[in-house]
Design an enzyme around this catalytic site. Structure first.
Site, PDB file in Angstrom:
ATOM      1  NE  ARG A  61     148.331  13.831 -12.507  1.00 41.53           N
ATOM      2  CZ  ARG A  61     149.230  14.903 -12.457  1.00 41.53           C
ATOM      3  NH1 ARG A  61     150.059  14.563 -13.488  1.00 41.53           N
ATOM      4  NH2 ARG A  61     148.960  15.995 -12.194  1.00 41.53           N
ATOM      5  CD  GLU A  62     145.574  14.641 -10.185  1.00 38.32           C
ATOM      6  OE1 GLU A  62     145.331  14.558  -8.987  1.00 38.32           O
ATOM      7  OE2 GLU A  62     146.999  14.962 -10.430  1.00 38.32           O
ATOM      8  CD  GLN A  63     140.884   6.990 -11.636  1.00 40.53           C
ATOM      9  OE1 GLN A  63     139.866   6.603 -11.973  1.00 40.53           O
ATOM     10  NE2 GLN A  63     141.884   6.682 -12.297  1.00 40.53           N
TER      11      GLN A  63
END
Length: 157
Positions: A61-63
């Protein structure tokens, strides 16, 4: 409820993959190092047994420009702990940095991505912070500006 001293929540990260598109990225929050600031929010305990799988999911999600970072927290019961969070590095390709409230609201107002509207992201964050009793100056300012715009638009219709 937890407080992260020395950090401020800012709408300075672009979101070309969740709350916007590559051609019209939304604005999402990151933490920015800021002396005398305290960022309030929620901390979640993750059991050691689940930590690797939770981090794997969050990494997906936080890539887009976020780096897993350890920060110090003061929990509402006074206990101090070390915690993991994601912070967007200033040198990532989606880092937008500061802008005027009007510029940020225009971008938030007009951006939509696979995860929904950028307006929904801002208003949901504002709602949950208010529910926790946490005042965040930037979130409050952007929310007021966005709602004022919506009200003015409705008055003309």
């Amino acid at each position: 409820t937890a407080f992260c001293p020395g950090w401020a929540r800012r709408f300075w990260q672009g979101s070309p993959d969740h709350r916007g598109t590559p051609s019209a990225p939304g604005r999402v929050v990151t933490l920015v190092s800021e002396v005398n600031s305290v960022c309030g929010g929620l901390a979640f305990f993750v059991a050691d047994l689940n930590l690797a799988s939770v981090i794997r999911l969050l990494n997906l999600r936080e890539q887009n420009g976020y780096i897993l970072t350890e920060v110090g927290l003061a929990l509402s019961d006074g206990i101090r702990v070390q915690a993991l969070t994601y912070i967007a590095s200033k040198d990532n390709s989606s880092f937008l940095g500061p802008a005027s409230a009007q510029e940020m609201v225009a971008q938030i107002r007009d951006s939509v991505g696979p995860s929904g509207t950028n307006q929904e992201y801002l208003l949901d964050l504002a709602f949950h912070l208010e529910k926790l009793g946490i005042v965040d100056a930037e979130v409050s300012c952007l929310t007021r500006c966005l709602l004022r715009e919506k009200q003015e638009k409705d008055e003309y219709i």
